[in-house]
Scaffold this active site. Structure first.
Site, PDB file in Angstrom:
ATOM      1  NE  ARG A  21       7.536  -8.359  -4.720  1.00  0.00           N
ATOM      2  CZ  ARG A  21       6.772  -7.890  -5.833  1.00  0.00           C
ATOM      3  NH1 ARG A  21       7.106  -8.159  -6.969  1.00  0.00           N
ATOM      4  NH2 ARG A  21       5.540  -7.455  -5.604  1.00  0.00           N
ATOM      5  NE  ARG A  25       8.313 -14.386 -10.243  1.00  0.00           N
ATOM      6  CZ  ARG A  25       7.260 -13.652 -10.487  1.00  0.00           C
ATOM      7  NH1 ARG A  25       6.013 -14.482 -11.128  1.00  0.00           N
ATOM      8  NH2 ARG A  25       7.074 -12.299 -10.524  1.00  0.00           N
ATOM      9  NE  ARG A  34       6.354 -19.175  -6.932  1.00  0.00           N
ATOM     10  CZ  ARG A  34       5.182 -19.714  -7.250  1.00  0.00           C
ATOM     11  NH1 ARG A  34       5.097 -20.937  -7.445  1.00  0.00           N
ATOM     12  NH2 ARG A  34       4.047 -18.795  -7.504  1.00  0.00           N
ATOM     13  CG  ASP A  71       2.688 -10.738  -1.133  1.00  0.00           C
ATOM     14  OD1 ASP A  71       3.341 -10.760  -2.138  1.00  0.00           O
ATOM     15  OD2 ASP A  71       1.436 -10.087  -1.103  1.00  0.00           O
ATOM     16  CE1 TYR A 147      -2.992  -6.287  -5.449  1.00  0.00           C
ATOM     17  CE2 TYR A 147      -1.970  -4.679  -4.067  1.00  0.00           C
ATOM     18  CZ  TYR A 147      -1.741  -5.231  -5.194  1.00  0.00           C
ATOM     19  OH  TYR A 147      -0.790  -5.425  -5.968  1.00  0.00           O
TER      20      TYR A 147
HETATM   21  O1  CP3 Z   1      11.055  -8.191  -0.881  1.00  0.00           O
HETATM   22  C1  CP3 Z   1      11.279  -9.295  -0.532  1.00  0.00           C
HETATM   23  O2  CP3 Z   1      11.951  -9.927  -0.965  1.00  0.00           O
HETATM   24  C2  CP3 Z   1      10.346  -9.896   0.438  1.00  0.00           C
HETATM   25  C3  CP3 Z   1       9.025 -10.564   0.032  1.00  0.00           C
HETATM   26  C4  CP3 Z   1       8.185  -9.552  -0.850  1.00  0.00           C
HETATM   27  C5  CP3 Z   1       7.353 -10.205  -1.509  1.00  0.00           C
HETATM   28  N1  CP3 Z   1       6.127  -9.504  -1.937  1.00  0.00           N
HETATM   29  C6  CP3 Z   1       7.383 -11.441  -2.310  1.00  0.00           C
HETATM   30  C7  CP3 Z   1       6.594 -11.862  -3.517  1.00  0.00           C
HETATM   31  C8  CP3 Z   1       7.427  -8.479  -0.274  1.00  0.00           C
HETATM   32  C9  CP3 Z   1       7.863  -7.333   0.775  1.00  0.00           C
HETATM   33  C10 CP3 Z   1       6.211  -8.402  -1.230  1.00  0.00           C
HETATM   34  C11 CP3 Z   1       5.488  -6.974  -1.068  1.00  0.00           C
HETATM   35  C12 CP3 Z   1       4.375  -6.785  -1.891  1.00  0.00           C
HETATM   36  N2  CP3 Z   1       3.369  -7.752  -2.463  1.00  0.00           N
HETATM   37  C13 CP3 Z   1       3.987  -5.477  -2.399  1.00  0.00           C
HETATM   38  C14 CP3 Z   1       4.545  -4.163  -1.911  1.00  0.00           C
HETATM   39  C15 CP3 Z   1       5.850  -3.836  -2.814  1.00  0.00           C
HETATM   40  C16 CP3 Z   1       5.606  -3.603  -4.248  1.00  0.00           C
HETATM   41  O3  CP3 Z   1       6.175  -4.372  -4.942  1.00  0.00           O
HETATM   42  O4  CP3 Z   1       5.174  -2.495  -4.497  1.00  0.00           O
HETATM   43  C17 CP3 Z   1       2.999  -5.637  -3.486  1.00  0.00           C
HETATM   44  C18 CP3 Z   1       2.316  -4.701  -4.133  1.00  0.00           C
HETATM   45  C19 CP3 Z   1       2.450  -7.312  -3.339  1.00  0.00           C
HETATM   46  C20 CP3 Z   1       1.560  -7.904  -4.251  1.00  0.00           C
HETATM   47  C21 CP3 Z   1       1.979  -8.816  -4.776  1.00  0.00           C
HETATM   48  N3  CP3 Z   1       2.608 -10.024  -4.310  1.00  0.00           N
HETATM   49  C22 CP3 Z   1       2.233  -8.818  -6.229  1.00  0.00           C
HETATM   50  C23 CP3 Z   1       1.689  -7.458  -7.049  1.00  0.00           C
HETATM   51  C24 CP3 Z   1       2.779 -10.004  -6.670  1.00  0.00           C
HETATM   52  C25 CP3 Z   1       2.714 -10.442  -8.087  1.00  0.00           C
HETATM   53  C26 CP3 Z   1       4.188 -10.001  -8.486  1.00  0.00           C
HETATM   54  C27 CP3 Z   1       4.808 -10.725  -9.628  1.00  0.00           C
HETATM   55  O5  CP3 Z   1       5.922 -10.292 -10.381  1.00  0.00           O
HETATM   56  O6  CP3 Z   1       4.128 -11.933  -9.941  1.00  0.00           O
HETATM   57  C28 CP3 Z   1       2.819 -10.753  -5.476  1.00  0.00           C
HETATM   58  C29 CP3 Z   1       3.586 -12.006  -5.404  1.00  0.00           C
HETATM   59  C30 CP3 Z   1       5.139 -12.113  -5.065  1.00  0.00           C
HETATM   60  N4  CP3 Z   1       5.382 -11.540  -3.735  1.00  0.00           N
HETATM   61  C31 CP3 Z   1       6.227 -12.765  -5.296  1.00  0.00           C
HETATM   62  C32 CP3 Z   1       7.053 -12.565  -4.581  1.00  0.00           C
HETATM   63  C33 CP3 Z   1       8.782 -13.050  -4.786  1.00  0.00           C
HETATM   64  C34 CP3 Z   1       6.144 -13.602  -6.812  1.00  0.00           C
HETATM   65  C35 CP3 Z   1       5.584 -14.852  -6.548  1.00  0.00           C
HETATM   66  C36 CP3 Z   1       6.032 -15.890  -7.392  1.00  0.00           C
HETATM   67  O7  CP3 Z   1       6.892 -16.686  -6.885  1.00  0.00           O
HETATM   68  O8  CP3 Z   1       5.609 -16.223  -8.219  1.00  0.00           O
END
Ligand code: CP3
Length: 341
Positions: A21, A25, A34, A71, A147
């Protein structure tokens, strides 16, 4: 590429680093990009915007690898489950998989509808300097299945476990469908220019060991065997979160094992360090305090000594972590690990 070299256990002048990640943000640049998208899913689908955020951590942090911005949930989305990312809640599927009959509603060939991902890979690869790697990724079958069944993140995984224990056949059918999409999905990312691929099994920790091996790991092995046969030279990273208690039972055709922060690198190295290159595992919350971060980096780098190691966080960046410390982290890892060149 120092990142790819380290994945293949070749000698490197310092330990390469990137952060899970790393685009997100905690970066004002990310928040600004975004705002140009309608919502998070739209950000993943608009290739120029997704390209921009993929490259931000390279420019700002100078990490050794970029990870495709997308994602894990775009795969189930393209399998036909409508998806929303709600502010301060996270992802939510509007339909879920409840049993055998609902499997019929899933659409085949989801990987063919994910061109926006492949386009992002090739557009990033064109802009990225030659010495930086681009990591493509997918969620692992078990994590994606939970999920699809729960509809959102879960603490107890009741619905998924109910299916796993009481309707094992449906669970396996679902996992097979997801796996066959992932094989093609990752193959397409490789063809578009990904230098390595990673599989995130974030909810590996939800299962007892024997069930994880049967319903989680088995499918990962199947995917990595396929990719290794077709694209042998492309490094594969697997991140099964929370499996420290049975690390020794993990075998398979892949190069790098991601270690989460709950197990010490010393223990991980002792248990599996000769089988796989290890990636990890600084507890991300250490970045709230510079001294805690420095202490954590020293411990990890001194244990791994720039041999068979890629530095990373033990899970994703947190949205209010200070960016200055993320920048410093990269410098620290380079400085300390280069002593072991
Ligand atoms: O790592 C990176 O920078 C690449 C992009 C990436 C994202 N999600 C961007 C993202 C990657 C590799 C993921 C993987 C992901 N997504 C996982 C596996 C890794 C882990 O964290 O265990 C999972 C379980 C998800 C599912 C997911 N997507 C969740 C639970 C959320 C909410 C998280 C939050 O903090 O709100 C997301 C959204 C998400 N995916 C964001 C980002 C940058 C936040 C979105 C936003 O801008 O509001």
């Amino acid at each position: 590429m120092i990142f790819v070299d380290a994945c293949l256990r070749k000698k490197t002048p310092y330990t390469p680093i990137w952060m899970m990640r790393q685009a997100g943000r905690y970066l004002t640049e990310y928040r600004n990009t975004r705002l140009k998208a309608k919502n998070f899913l739209d950000l993943c689908q608009q290739v120029p915007l997704a390209t921009e955020v993929t490259l931000q951590p390279i420019e700002i942090l100078d990490v050794d690898a970029a990870i495709l911005f997308s994602d894990i949930l775009v795969v189930p989305y393209e399998m036909g489950l409508e998806l929303e990312f709600k502010e301060n809640f996270g992802p939510k599927f509007l339909q879920t998989i409840q049993g055998k009959d609902s499997l019929l509603t899933l659409r085949e060939n989801a990987y063919k509808r994910l061109e926006y991902v492949y386009d992002c890979v090739s557009s990033v690869r064109k802009k990225l300097s030659k010495d930086k790697a681009l990591i493509g990724f997918s969620g692992a079958p078990w994590t994606l299945a939970t999920y699809m069944i729960e509809g959102c993140g879960s603490k107890s995984y009741e619905k998924s476990k109910k299916m796993l224990y009481s309707d094992k056949h449906t669970m396996h059918t679902l996992l097979e469908k997801i796996s066959s999409e992932i094989k093609q999905y990752l193959a397409m990312q490789i063809k578009a220019g990904a230098d390595a691929v990673m599989l995130f099994d974030s909810w590996a920790n939800a299962l007892e060991a024997t069930k994880y091996l049967e319903f989680g790991w088995k499918y990962l092995q199947d995917i990595t065997s396929y990719l290794k046969t077709e694209y042998g030279e492309i490094p594969i990273i697997i991140f099964p979160r929370g499996v420290g208690a049975f690390l020794e039972s993990l075998e398979g055709k892949f190069d790098v094992l991601g270690i989460d922060w709950q197990i010490s690198m010393k223990e991980a190295k002792r248990k599996v360090g000769s089988k796989f290159v290890l990636q990890g595992n600084l507890e991300p919350a250490r970045l709230y305090d510079y001294n805690e971060m420095e202490q954590g980096v020293k411990e990890i780098v001194e244990v791994m000594q720039n041999r068979g190691h890629i530095f990373n966080l033990g899970h994703g960046m947190i949205k209010d972590l200070p960016r200055v410390n993320a920048i410093q982290l990269v410098k620290l890892v380079r400085e300390i690990s280069s002593k072991y060149a």
